[in-house]
Design a protein around this motif. Structure first.
Motif: not given
Length: 190
Positions: A176-177, A181-188
């Protein structure tokens, strides 16, 4: 004898937002419960179930690693106020500017939030998807709804005066993108 409803004199005006905040702060809620201002009322609800602990901890750690400088991810029970909407919420997980916690008082400013995550339950799902979405969507850069019943995470972002302009939903385990202000792809995977 026939029973009839006895009218109660209506209040001349509903309680003011600040009065409700003060009342919520002074409440002696039972252990494991939190008080929030939802739809102009004080609502007391239980903290998350034990099985939510692991997903909350994993998400908090992943967000903290990517939080904007000076912002902290936490699950502490703090009430964030949104005076324009006359609401105050105690998010399940939040990322906020650390300076918000240097003030006196018991309620943090909702403007300090860079991200909020709510973990749905049967009793809170409606408020998470409606009331909180509307309020957060006018101010908070990123709102994650972790739908524990449907095993999905929805990322709302790009707030506006009319609510969020963008959203993405993925099933648990899919990337999940998380935008600025975070700008990363989250491993869900949780």
């Amino acid at each position: 004898m026939i029973e009839r409803a006895t009218p109660i004199d209506e209040l001349s005006a509903p309680p003011a937002f600040e009065d409700l905040l003060r009342t919520a702060a002074e409440m002696d809620t039972p252990d494991g419960f939190k008080a929030e201002l939802i739809r102009g009322k004080i609502v007391v609800s239980p903290f998350s179930k034990l099985r939510y602990y692991h997903p909350m901890r994993v998400l908090r750690e992943r967000l903290q690693a990517r939080a904007p400088k000076g912002h902290y991810a936490d699950v502490a029970p703090f009430l964030f106020r949104f005076p324009e909407a006359e609401r105050a919420f105690c998010p399940d997980l939040f990322v906020a500017d650390g300076s918000a916690f240097e003030e006196d008082g018991r309620h943090a400013d909702g403007a300090a939030l860079s991200l909020v995550a709510e973990f749905t339950s049967v009793s809170t799902k409606d408020a998470d998807w409606n009331e909180k979405l509307d309020v957060y969507g006018r101010l908070v850069p990123v709102y994650l709804v972790v739908d524990m019943q449907d095993s999905e995470i929805t990322c709302f972002h790009d707030p506006s005066p009319h609510g969020y302009r963008a959203r993405t939903t993925v099933s648990f385990g899919e990337p999940l993108r998380i935008p600025a202000p975070f700008d990363f792809t989250l491993d869900t995977t949780i």
